[in-house]
Design a protein around this motif. Sequence first.
Motif, PDB file in Angstrom:
ATOM      1  N   VAL B  18       0.033   0.236 -11.330  1.00  0.00           N
ATOM      2  CA  VAL B  18       1.338   0.675 -10.794  1.00  0.00           C
ATOM      3  C   VAL B  18       1.665   1.988 -11.490  1.00  0.00           C
ATOM      4  CG1 VAL B  18       3.802   0.153 -10.561  1.00  0.00           C
ATOM      5  CG2 VAL B  18       2.134  -1.702 -10.417  1.00  0.00           C
ATOM      6  N   ARG B  19       1.615   3.087 -10.738  1.00  0.00           N
ATOM      7  CA  ARG B  19       1.793   4.416 -11.340  1.00  0.00           C
ATOM      8  C   ARG B  19       3.032   5.112 -10.791  1.00  0.00           C
ATOM      9  NH1 ARG B  19      -4.271   5.952  -9.537  1.00  0.00           N
ATOM     10  NH2 ARG B  19      -5.366   4.565 -10.969  1.00  0.00           N
ATOM     11  N   PRO B  20       4.028   5.374 -11.640  1.00  0.00           N
ATOM     12  CA  PRO B  20       5.160   6.176 -11.160  1.00  0.00           C
ATOM     13  C   PRO B  20       4.722   7.621 -10.968  1.00  0.00           C
ATOM     14  CG  PRO B  20       5.433   5.616 -13.484  1.00  0.00           C
ATOM     15  CD  PRO B  20       4.136   5.002 -13.049  1.00  0.00           C
ATOM     16  N   VAL B  21       4.905   8.169  -9.791  1.00  0.00           N
ATOM     17  CA  VAL B  21       4.503   9.547  -9.494  1.00  0.00           C
ATOM     18  C   VAL B  21       5.708  10.479  -9.603  1.00  0.00           C
ATOM     19  CG1 VAL B  21       3.470  11.060  -7.742  1.00  0.00           C
ATOM     20  CG2 VAL B  21       2.681   8.688  -7.976  1.00  0.00           C
ATOM     21  N   ALA B  22       6.849  10.032  -9.087  1.00  0.00           N
ATOM     22  CA  ALA B  22       8.107  10.784  -9.211  1.00  0.00           C
ATOM     23  C   ALA B  22       9.233   9.772  -9.319  1.00  0.00           C
ATOM     24  CB  ALA B  22       8.313  11.680  -7.995  1.00  0.00           C
ATOM     25  N   GLY B  23      10.152  10.002 -10.236  1.00  0.00           N
ATOM     26  CA  GLY B  23      11.289   9.082 -10.401  1.00  0.00           C
ATOM     27  C   GLY B  23      10.859   7.765 -11.035  1.00  0.00           C
ATOM     28  N   PRO B  24      11.771   6.788 -11.046  1.00  0.00           N
ATOM     29  CA  PRO B  24      11.479   5.501 -11.694  1.00  0.00           C
ATOM     30  C   PRO B  24      10.319   4.770 -11.013  1.00  0.00           C
ATOM     31  CG  PRO B  24      13.826   5.708 -11.126  1.00  0.00           C
ATOM     32  CD  PRO B  24      13.111   6.840 -10.468  1.00  0.00           C
ATOM     33  N   GLY B  25       9.533   4.044 -11.801  1.00  0.00           N
ATOM     34  CA  GLY B  25       8.416   3.269 -11.267  1.00  0.00           C
ATOM     35  C   GLY B  25       8.858   1.897 -10.789  1.00  0.00           C
ATOM     36  N   LEU B  26       7.916   0.981 -10.758  1.00  0.00           N
ATOM     37  CA  LEU B  26       8.186  -0.421 -10.421  1.00  0.00           C
ATOM     38  C   LEU B  26       7.565  -1.270 -11.517  1.00  0.00           C
ATOM     39  CD1 LEU B  26       7.242  -0.271  -6.630  1.00  0.00           C
ATOM     40  CD2 LEU B  26       9.516  -0.842  -7.510  1.00  0.00           C
ATOM     41  N   ASP B  27       8.095  -2.467 -11.739  1.00  0.00           N
ATOM     42  CA  ASP B  27       7.568  -3.323 -12.795  1.00  0.00           C
ATOM     43  C   ASP B  27       6.121  -3.735 -12.516  1.00  0.00           C
ATOM     44  OD1 ASP B  27       9.959  -3.171 -14.072  1.00  0.00           O
ATOM     45  OD2 ASP B  27      10.698  -5.112 -13.367  1.00  0.00           O
ATOM     46  N   ALA B  28       5.397  -3.945 -13.575  1.00  0.00           N
ATOM     47  CA  ALA B  28       4.037  -4.454 -13.441  1.00  0.00           C
ATOM     48  C   ALA B  28       4.089  -5.880 -12.918  1.00  0.00           C
ATOM     49  CB  ALA B  28       3.334  -4.413 -14.790  1.00  0.00           C
ATOM     50  N   ALA B  29       3.077  -6.254 -12.155  1.00  0.00           N
ATOM     51  CA  ALA B  29       2.962  -7.628 -11.661  1.00  0.00           C
ATOM     52  C   ALA B  29       1.488  -7.892 -11.404  1.00  0.00           C
ATOM     53  CB  ALA B  29       3.777  -7.824 -10.387  1.00  0.00           C
ATOM     54  N   ALA B  30       1.129  -9.176 -11.284  1.00  0.00           N
ATOM     55  CA  ALA B  30      -0.282  -9.528 -11.151  1.00  0.00           C
ATOM     56  C   ALA B  30      -0.790  -9.376  -9.724  1.00  0.00           C
ATOM     57  CB  ALA B  30      -0.501 -10.973 -11.621  1.00  0.00           C
ATOM     58  N   ARG B  31      -0.002  -9.825  -8.774  1.00  0.00           N
ATOM     59  CA  ARG B  31      -0.495  -9.869  -7.394  1.00  0.00           C
ATOM     60  C   ARG B  31       0.595  -9.459  -6.406  1.00  0.00           C
ATOM     61  NH1 ARG B  31      -5.477 -12.110  -7.907  1.00  0.00           N
ATOM     62  NH2 ARG B  31      -5.757 -11.976  -5.650  1.00  0.00           N
ATOM     63  N   LEU B  32       0.159  -9.195  -5.172  1.00  0.00           N
ATOM     64  CA  LEU B  32       1.101  -8.791  -4.125  1.00  0.00           C
ATOM     65  C   LEU B  32       0.744  -9.476  -2.816  1.00  0.00           C
ATOM     66  CD1 LEU B  32       2.920  -5.614  -3.563  1.00  0.00           C
ATOM     67  CD2 LEU B  32       1.354  -6.146  -1.709  1.00  0.00           C
ATOM     68  N   ARG B  33       1.783  -9.914  -2.092  1.00  0.00           N
ATOM     69  CA  ARG B  33       1.524 -10.420  -0.749  1.00  0.00           C
ATOM     70  C   ARG B  33       2.421  -9.712   0.258  1.00  0.00           C
ATOM     71  NH1 ARG B  33       3.459 -16.713  -1.690  1.00  0.00           N
ATOM     72  NH2 ARG B  33       5.073 -16.194  -3.207  1.00  0.00           N
ATOM     73  N   VAL B  34       1.915  -9.637   1.466  1.00  0.00           N
ATOM     74  CA  VAL B  34       2.606  -8.977   2.573  1.00  0.00           C
ATOM     75  C   VAL B  34       2.969 -10.069   3.559  1.00  0.00           C
ATOM     76  CG1 VAL B  34       2.421  -7.226   4.375  1.00  0.00           C
ATOM     77  CG2 VAL B  34       1.179  -6.935   2.205  1.00  0.00           C
ATOM     78  N   VAL B  35       4.275 -10.322   3.708  1.00  0.00           N
ATOM     79  CA  VAL B  35       4.705 -11.456   4.532  1.00  0.00           C
ATOM     80  C   VAL B  35       5.877 -11.082   5.437  1.00  0.00           C
ATOM     81  CG1 VAL B  35       3.971 -13.231   2.888  1.00  0.00           C
ATOM     82  CG2 VAL B  35       6.262 -12.256   2.702  1.00  0.00           C
ATOM     83  N   ASP B  36       6.075 -11.864   6.457  1.00  0.00           N
ATOM     84  CA  ASP B  36       7.270 -11.786   7.291  1.00  0.00           C
ATOM     85  C   ASP B  36       8.488 -11.929   6.365  1.00  0.00           C
ATOM     86  OD1 ASP B  36       9.501 -12.477   8.891  1.00  0.00           O
ATOM     87  OD2 ASP B  36       8.208 -13.315  10.432  1.00  0.00           O
ATOM     88  N   ALA B  37       9.448 -10.998   6.472  1.00  0.00           N
ATOM     89  CA  ALA B  37      10.583 -10.990   5.538  1.00  0.00           C
ATOM     90  C   ALA B  37      11.386 -12.290   5.590  1.00  0.00           C
ATOM     91  CB  ALA B  37      11.484  -9.787   5.834  1.00  0.00           C
ATOM     92  N   ALA B  38      11.428 -12.922   6.760  1.00  0.00           N
ATOM     93  CA  ALA B  38      12.195 -14.169   6.883  1.00  0.00           C
ATOM     94  C   ALA B  38      11.611 -15.258   5.979  1.00  0.00           C
ATOM     95  CB  ALA B  38      12.199 -14.637   8.338  1.00  0.00           C
ATOM     96  N   LEU B  39      10.309 -15.232   5.776  1.00  0.00           N
ATOM     97  CA  LEU B  39       9.658 -16.217   4.910  1.00  0.00           C
ATOM     98  C   LEU B  39       9.865 -15.869   3.435  1.00  0.00           C
ATOM     99  CD1 LEU B  39       6.280 -16.561   6.846  1.00  0.00           C
ATOM    100  CD2 LEU B  39       8.307 -18.024   7.010  1.00  0.00           C
ATOM    101  N   ALA B  40       9.960 -14.576   3.143  1.00  0.00           N
ATOM    102  CA  ALA B  40      10.026 -14.121   1.751  1.00  0.00           C
ATOM    103  C   ALA B  40      11.329 -14.515   1.070  1.00  0.00           C
ATOM    104  CB  ALA B  40       9.842 -12.601   1.693  1.00  0.00           C
ATOM    105  N   ASP B  41      12.351 -14.837   1.859  1.00  0.00           N
ATOM    106  CA  ASP B  41      13.640 -15.179   1.259  1.00  0.00           C
ATOM    107  C   ASP B  41      13.543 -16.384   0.333  1.00  0.00           C
ATOM    108  OD1 ASP B  41      14.799 -13.097   2.551  1.00  0.00           O
ATOM    109  OD2 ASP B  41      15.673 -14.281   4.170  1.00  0.00           O
ATOM    110  N   HIS B  42      12.558 -17.230   0.577  1.00  0.00           N
ATOM    111  CA  HIS B  42      12.427 -18.441  -0.244  1.00  0.00           C
ATOM    112  C   HIS B  42      11.313 -18.318  -1.280  1.00  0.00           C
ATOM    113  CE1 HIS B  42      15.290 -20.233   2.471  1.00  0.00           C
ATOM    114  NE2 HIS B  42      14.568 -19.771   3.482  1.00  0.00           N
TER     115      HIS B  42
END
Lengths: 179, 179
Positions: B18-42
């Motif tokens: 996770v590399r900040p290129v400009a401005g604030p970065g994002l926190d480190a984390a182990a994994r990422l998933r791409v899901v329908d936002a309605a499912l992500a709420d839970h």
Amino acid sequence: MRTAMLAGGTGEWEITAVRPVAGPGLDAAARLRVVDAALADHMAGAWRLDGIASNIRYATAREAADLRAVQEGLGRPAARRAVLIPIAKSPQWWALAQDERRHIFEETSHHTAIGMDYLPAVARKLYHCRDLGQPFDFLTWFEFAPEHESAFDALLLRLRATREWTYVEREVEVRLSRP
Amino acid sequence: MRTAMLAGGTGEWEITAVRPVAGPGLDAAARLRVVDAALADHMAGAWRLDGIASNIRYATAREAADLRAVQEGLGRPAARRAVLIPIAKSPQWWALAQDERRHIFEETSHHTAIGMDYLPAVARKLYHCRDLGQPFDFLTWFEFAPEHESAFDALLLRLRATREWTYVEREVEVRLSRP
């Protein structure tokens, strides 16, 4: 800022008519208020539509400057009539490329040019909602003094006669009044 | 459909950097998933970014057809590397009219043309989030086979050297891998 149009028993605007123009209409309600969407979450109502005043999508720098030079803002004391027109365009419209939509919007349908003819009498604000998962793509809001209502009606007829409007598949006209 | 990029302990993609290129970065984390936002709420997570695959904003019909003829979709089995680049542009960018933004995007910065040079190796998907009240304006997603990583790096360097990129005020690079 995300804005909510909340119809129900209270609000600054009295709803004098709800007219389905294309597709399903909206339920009748007594009054309407326009509030910050974050506040609307705790308010009850008959229906609610959210939108965002976003960046310019079609106007050129020249057109935007011409509009800014003539238009007036919302909230003028004399503007005791308003019309909320939520609109949804067809999938065919949204599948067009940017230049094709711009061409129909202005070069063919003269959308900006028609609106200019009614400035500053008819003030106008556009809220986008297609990306918010709402039933409409836009909420258009018009405000004018009672003596300009017939001019506004003429503006509506001209816009609805354009080629751009053949892509409108849902449209509701909500007429509003305040003392 | 509203899509959520959810970083945390689980997900198909391993976060390798996770590399900040400009401005604030994002926190480190182990994994990422791409899901329908309605499912992500839970779902719990370290951070979450939402976006919507919306209509074309700048490409002409000709450019869109050229892209469609060459590009390939996401999810190719060989595409075991991905990069998520959330981007926010400055208020100055968003205050520009449509023709001014289009001019910088393509006629000056050759954004579409640069991307074409890396098709079909680098598949790309753009999610809009400016109108969703998110901290970024766009989530850009790139997918490619491991052997095309250096080509992707070259693509990034070329885009970041454009005039369009002088309007980018926040950018984070999230490198991803799957077996």
